[in-house]
Motif scaffolding. Structure first.
Motif, short mmCIF file in Angstrom:
data_model
loop_
_atom_site.label_atom_id
_atom_site.label_comp_id
_atom_site.label_asym_id
_atom_site.label_seq_id
_atom_site.Cartn_x
_atom_site.Cartn_y
_atom_site.Cartn_z
N PRO A 135 0.85 -1.20 0.00
CA PRO A 135 0.00 0.00 0.00
C PRO A 135 0.88 1.25 0.00
O PRO A 135 2.03 1.20 0.45
CB PRO A 135 -0.78 -0.12 1.31
CG PRO A 135 -0.79 -1.56 1.63
CD PRO A 135 0.50 -2.10 1.11
N PHE A 136 0.32 2.35 -0.50
CA PHE A 136 1.11 3.58 -0.57
C PHE A 136 0.66 4.54 0.51
O PHE A 136 -0.53 4.68 0.79
CB PHE A 136 0.92 4.23 -1.94
CG PHE A 136 1.87 5.38 -2.18
CD1 PHE A 136 3.13 5.14 -2.70
CD2 PHE A 136 1.51 6.68 -1.86
CE1 PHE A 136 4.01 6.17 -2.90
CE2 PHE A 136 2.39 7.73 -2.06
CZ PHE A 136 3.65 7.47 -2.58
N SER B 256 -0.85 -4.39 -12.73
CA SER B 256 -0.69 -5.82 -12.45
C SER B 256 0.12 -6.05 -11.18
O SER B 256 0.12 -7.15 -10.63
CB SER B 256 -0.01 -6.52 -13.63
OG SER B 256 1.37 -6.17 -13.65
N THR B 257 0.82 -5.02 -10.71
CA THR B 257 1.58 -5.18 -9.46
C THR B 257 0.74 -4.82 -8.24
O THR B 257 1.18 -4.99 -7.12
CB THR B 257 2.84 -4.30 -9.44
OG1 THR B 257 2.42 -2.93 -9.42
CG2 THR B 257 3.71 -4.54 -10.65
N LEU B 258 -0.44 -4.26 -8.49
CA LEU B 258 -1.29 -3.84 -7.37
C LEU B 258 -2.42 -4.83 -7.19
O LEU B 258 -2.94 -5.38 -8.16
CB LEU B 258 -1.87 -2.45 -7.62
CG LEU B 258 -0.88 -1.33 -7.88
CD1 LEU B 258 -1.62 -0.01 -8.07
CD2 LEU B 258 0.12 -1.21 -6.75
N TYR B 259 -2.81 -5.03 -5.95
CA TYR B 259 -3.95 -5.90 -5.69
C TYR B 259 -4.98 -5.20 -4.82
O TYR B 259 -6.18 -5.34 -5.00
CB TYR B 259 -3.47 -7.19 -5.03
CG TYR B 259 -4.60 -8.10 -4.62
CD1 TYR B 259 -5.24 -8.90 -5.55
CD2 TYR B 259 -5.02 -8.14 -3.29
CE1 TYR B 259 -6.29 -9.72 -5.18
CE2 TYR B 259 -6.07 -8.96 -2.91
CZ TYR B 259 -6.70 -9.75 -3.85
OH TYR B 259 -7.74 -10.56 -3.48
N LEU B 260 -4.48 -4.40 -3.90
CA LEU B 260 -5.38 -3.76 -2.94
C LEU B 260 -5.97 -2.48 -3.52
O LEU B 260 -5.78 -1.38 -3.00
CB LEU B 260 -4.63 -3.47 -1.64
CG LEU B 260 -4.01 -4.71 -0.99
CD1 LEU B 260 -3.17 -4.33 0.20
CD2 LEU B 260 -5.08 -5.70 -0.58
N ILE B 261 -6.65 -2.60 -4.66
CA ILE B 261 -7.36 -1.47 -5.26
C ILE B 261 -8.77 -1.93 -5.59
O ILE B 261 -9.02 -3.14 -5.66
CB ILE B 261 -6.65 -0.98 -6.55
CG1 ILE B 261 -6.39 -2.15 -7.49
CG2 ILE B 261 -5.37 -0.24 -6.25
CD1 ILE B 261 -5.94 -1.74 -8.86
N PRO B 262 -9.71 -1.00 -5.76
CA PRO B 262 -11.07 -1.43 -6.12
C PRO B 262 -11.03 -2.28 -7.39
O PRO B 262 -10.27 -1.99 -8.32
CB PRO B 262 -11.79 -0.11 -6.37
CG PRO B 262 -11.03 0.91 -5.61
CD PRO B 262 -9.61 0.46 -5.63
N ASP B 263 -11.84 -3.33 -7.41
CA ASP B 263 -11.78 -4.28 -8.53
C ASP B 263 -12.07 -3.61 -9.88
O ASP B 263 -11.48 -3.99 -10.89
CB ASP B 263 -12.78 -5.42 -8.29
CG ASP B 263 -12.32 -6.30 -7.14
OD1 ASP B 263 -11.09 -6.46 -7.01
OD2 ASP B 263 -13.17 -6.79 -6.39
N PHE C 141 -11.11 -0.90 -10.89
CA PHE C 141 -9.96 -0.13 -11.38
C PHE C 141 -9.03 -0.98 -12.24
O PHE C 141 -8.10 -0.45 -12.85
CB PHE C 141 -9.15 0.44 -10.20
CG PHE C 141 -9.77 1.67 -9.58
CD1 PHE C 141 -11.09 2.01 -9.82
CD2 PHE C 141 -9.00 2.50 -8.77
CE1 PHE C 141 -11.66 3.13 -9.23
CE2 PHE C 141 -9.56 3.63 -8.18
CZ PHE C 141 -10.90 3.94 -8.41
N GLU D 284 -8.71 8.77 -11.71
CA GLU D 284 -8.39 8.22 -10.40
C GLU D 284 -7.27 7.18 -10.50
O GLU D 284 -6.34 7.16 -9.70
CB GLU D 284 -9.67 7.63 -9.79
CG GLU D 284 -9.59 7.31 -8.33
CD GLU D 284 -9.05 8.44 -7.45
OE1 GLU D 284 -9.25 9.63 -7.81
OE2 GLU D 284 -8.42 8.15 -6.43
N ARG E 210 -4.14 8.95 -10.97
CA ARG E 210 -3.64 9.52 -9.72
C ARG E 210 -2.89 8.45 -8.90
O ARG E 210 -1.81 8.69 -8.36
CB ARG E 210 -4.79 10.08 -8.88
CG ARG E 210 -4.34 10.85 -7.66
CD ARG E 210 -5.52 11.28 -6.81
NE ARG E 210 -6.10 10.18 -6.05
CZ ARG E 210 -5.72 9.84 -4.82
NH1 ARG E 210 -4.79 10.53 -4.20
NH2 ARG E 210 -6.27 8.81 -4.21
N ILE E 211 -3.47 7.26 -8.85
CA ILE E 211 -2.84 6.19 -8.05
C ILE E 211 -1.47 5.83 -8.62
O ILE E 211 -0.48 5.72 -7.91
CB ILE E 211 -3.77 4.96 -7.99
CG1 ILE E 211 -5.01 5.30 -7.16
CG2 ILE E 211 -3.04 3.77 -7.39
CD1 ILE E 211 -6.09 4.25 -7.21
#
Lengths: 440, 367
Positions: free
Chosen positions: A3-4, A346-353, A355, A365, A368-369
């Motif tokens: 997470p960031f 593809s390296t992120l998982y903890l984002i709204p599906d 997205f 959005e 921005r992430i």
């Protein structure tokens, strides 16, 4: 990717910078002070000078509180602040140097036990045994520096580790010895300034003059060595003799250089004053000098950070935690190619599906992430942010179409102090769209 | 990508430089040492406050001694805390770093709280040093509050790690990715209680040891030491009763699918806890005989409870297919030998000042 954590206006790195810079004072005081303290104790035993022991008692209490309270906590604090600002960077250091850190911890235990026992037994046990405890402390604390310097130097110059992946190849890298000697000299300087601070409270003018004079000589010797070793150190830095300010591109690096030089001049001036007028020191001047010294350290640390840019571990991992280079010996692969192909998302998982797929609705959005992850370690996102505010920088580029800004991402690579952008075309457009909202 | 492979992708690509079970053992061992001193700092400062208000001159004297001991205890707690903090990052990095970045302000808050606890105890100790009545108790109260809040924070950060299945919900509840790091998402009161109550058992046992340590000293009266011994054994006994109750409370709050109730490490730890309770009950009549047996059994219990805590974590992580034993290992003998060699040397070196301090405490100043 973890997470960031976003810190408005200042970026999360500010906490590492402040905590790590501050930590230099207590840590170097802790390692340097007892070479002077044990020397005084030795003289006190030999020549029967009880006023030395009075001073030592006060100085040791200062060390107990300043180093073993604030020093220990900021030491752990460097880990915590790196954890939340650059988790993968810290993880890389931990996984390669866990045994190094564990070794340092052993010395830390010896130090802690020795300093408490030294303080609480002062004047209560026979003086030779007491002196031996002091020497144990002095040596153990310096050994912790011997160990930790290897890990810190690795971050700046990983040396042969990049090819071999070997612990000692990274540890004894090209800046290890200059850094160790430099820090050893610096610890004498810092310890001597604090010693003169404590001595400045002594009422008896003769005792005060005697101790201040000795302490400042000790500091001047340290200062001369420090200047010599710093030349060696600078010479070994990566990209040097390439100039320290990226060929004049980064004006603020020049300011930092001036800050360090100014601070050094004040420090040496103070020490010289103490040798000439050792009976006329006062706490306000000493504390003022420590503040100036701290500013110098801040500048110095910022320069080191600047030289390392765009990496968190030089030539290995970028500041935004993307691995830059294969290390075949460790089975490590650079991440850029894969991210360009599969997308940064593809390296992120903890984002709204929803997205996962970029749509006109979520484009800004998602942009921005991705911008946070890839730029947010070095740039703040607010127009009046304090650390390299992205809106100002982007506005200065003179473009505002999302497509143009997406193309700009491709030239990031050309900047020596920024990592390339990694991601697929859709993601570039998303970031470009987000950046275009920053332009006014 | 599913959760399990995401968690795997967070592992460091360099792998671990030694066998994971060794890191795990060191982590459990150093955590046990760490938590004992955290408990002691917490219980010691609580009893210091009690002693100040109690009115009994022995209690006041003890209060002063404990206020002073708390400075050292926090220091040792931090020293021992560094090691498990290191090892957890080696084998549980995906969980550790996630929880901390999700709740980053709390991580920083933890640092601030520990700093405050430390400074308050020093102010309390230094202002009370030359004062017959002891220091201003206000500082010790502030220190205790800081320690409790720090404990709560660290507890929350650990609890978050155990629920990777909830991470996404926590971070995306606003409809986008949360990056503010301002929330502490998970608190489990029974678990927290189970970490706080033993403070009193540990401090009780410490008081028993204290009465032994100073027994030969002329400046410590027999009445005072007997008072401390009896107080210690009582506190330890009642705290252990509460601890057993808190343990069951926690156990019942665990998700049933973990089946923790049949976990061997847990059962052994629980057995030791009961044995300690029985021993402390027997000790009430003649505490002098039970000082060392209680201390040793107390330590062994804490160690196995730490181990049970670790097996509980492993049980939780089965749910996301995570085990430390499939972390890629690339053994680095050179640096491992550097550590173990230094470690053995360190024990020998530390013995020197430790023995000097012990002799001084036991026999008092000779000259």
């Amino acid at each position: 990717m973890f997470p960031f954590w976003e810190v408005p206006a200042f970026t999360s790195g500010i906490f590492i910078a402040l905590i790590a810079s501050f930590h230099i004072l207590p840590s170097h005081l802790a390692t340097g002070a007892f070479w002077f303290v044990t020397y005084l104790e030795y003289r006190s035993i030999k020549e029967n000078k009880p006023h030395y022991m009075d001073f030592i008692k006060k100085f040791t209490l200062l060390i107990l509180i300043f180093c073993f309270v604030l020093g220990s906590i900021t030491g752990v604090g460097i880990w915590f602040s790196a954890t939340i600002a650059s988790p993968m960077g810290l993880s890389a250091l931990i996984h390669n140097y866990v045994w190094g850190w564990a070794t340092e911890w052993v010395f830390f235990i010896i130090e802690t036990v020795a300093i408490y026992v030294y303080y609480y037994t002062l004047g209560k046990i026979d003086s030779k045994t007491h002196l031996k405890i002091g020497i144990t402390y002095a040596f153990a604390s310096w050994m912790s520096m011997v160990v930790i310097t290897g890990i810190l130097a690795f971050q700046l110059t990983p040396g042969k580790w990049l090819e071999t992946g070997g612990f000692f190849d990274g540890f004894f890298n090209e800046t290890y010895w200059p850094q160790l000697f430099f820090r050893t000299a610096l610890m004498f300087v810092i310890a001597s300034i604090y010693a003169t601070l404590v001595a400045s409270f002594i009422k008896d003018k003769n005792a005060k003059g005697d101790i201040t004079f000795k302490a400042s000589l000790f500091g001047i010797a340290g200062f001369i060595l420090m200047v010599l070793f710093s030349v060696w150190y600078v010479y070994k830095l990566p990209g040097v003799p390439k100039s320290l300010d990226f060929g004049g591109v980064l004006a603020y690096m020049k300011i930092l250089n001036k800050m360090v030089i100014f601070s050094s001049v004040i420090v040496v001036g103070y020490l010289v004053y103490c040798t000439i007028f050792p009976r006329f020191t006062n706490p306000v001047i000493s504390i003022g000098t420590i503040v100036v010294l701290f500013l110098g350290i801040l500048g110095f640390e910022a320069i080191r950070e600047g030289i390392r840019r765009p990496y968190v571990i030089y030539n290995y991992m970028y500041s935004n935690n993307i691995i830059a280079k294969d290390v075949p010996a460790k089975g490590i692969k650079a991440m850029g190619e894969k991210i360009n192909k599969d997308g940064f998302l593809s390296t992120l998982y903890l984002i709204p599906d929803d997205f996962r797929k970029i749509t006109p609705k979520n484009r800004l959005e998602v942009g921005r992430i991705i911008t946070l992850y890839q730029c947010g370690n070095c740039h703040s996102m607010e127009k009046n942010g304090k650390i390299r505010p992205l809106p100002r920088y982007v506005s200065n580029l003179g473009m505002n179409a999302p497509e143009d800004l997406a193309v700009f991402l491709d030239v990031l690579e050309g900047y020596p102090y920024m990592p390339p952008f990694f991601g697929n075309e859709e993601e570039k457009l998303a970031v470009g769209s987000y950046l275009s909202t920053m332009v006014n | 990508m599913d959760l399990a492979s995401y968690i795997n992708s967070l592992r460091d690509p360099a792998g671990v430089p030694f066998y994971p079970f060794v890191f795990q053992f060191l982590m459990v061992l150093t955590f046990a040492l760490h938590i004992i001193f955290v408990n002691f700092a917490l219980g010691g400062s609580a009893i210091a406050i009690w002693g100040k208000f109690n009115g009994n001159p022995h209690a006041l004297r003890l209060s002063k001694a404990l206020a002073r001991a708390t400075t050292t205890n926090i220091s040792i707690a931090i020293t021992f805390g560094v090691a498990p903090l290191l090892f957890v990052q080696v084998i549980y990095d995906p969980f550790w770093y996630t929880a901390n970045t999700m709740s980053a302000w709390w991580t920083l808050g933890f640092l601030a709280l520990v700093t405050m606890a430390f400074i308050f105890t020093y102010v309390g100790y230094l202002t009370g040093k030359s004062n017959e009545k002891g220091g201003n108790i206000f500082w010790i109260i502030m220190a205790l509050v800081s320690i409790l809040l720090a404990a709560l924070t660290m507890h929350g950060l650990s609890e978050e790690q155990l629920h990777p299945d909830k991470w996404k919900e926590w971070l995306t509840q606003t409809g986008t990715l949360k990056t503010s790091g301002d929330a502490l998402y998970a608190i489990l009161i029974p678990r927290l209680t189970h970490f706080i109550v033993p403070s009193f058992a540990i401090t009780g046992i410490y008081l028993m040891l204290y009465s032994w340590l100073f027994r030969e000293r002329k400046d410590f009266s027999t009445e005072y030491l007997d008072y401390v011994l009896n107080l210690g054994v009582k506190i330890a006994f009642y705290a252990t009763i509460f601890q057993v109750a808190a343990g069951f409370w926690w156990l019942l709050s665990l998700p049933s699918h973990l089946n923790f109730i049949v976990n061997h490490a847990f059962l052994f730890g629980a057995f030791l806890g009961m044995a300690l309770l029985v021993m402390l009950a027997m000790a009430q009549a003649d505490p002098k005989k039970y000082i060392f047996p209680s201390a040793i059994l107390g330590f062994v219990t804490v160690f196995f409870m730490s181990y049970a805590r670790e097996t509980l974590r492993m049980a939780y992580f089965k749910g996301v297919n995570y085990t430390i034993f499939d972390y890629r290992v690339a053994v680095d003998w050179g640096s491992a030998i550097l550590f173990f060699g230094t470690f053995i040397m360190g024990i020998i070196v530390v013995a020197f000042p430790a023995i000097v301090a012990f002799n001084l405490a036991r026999k008092g100043q000779q000259n």
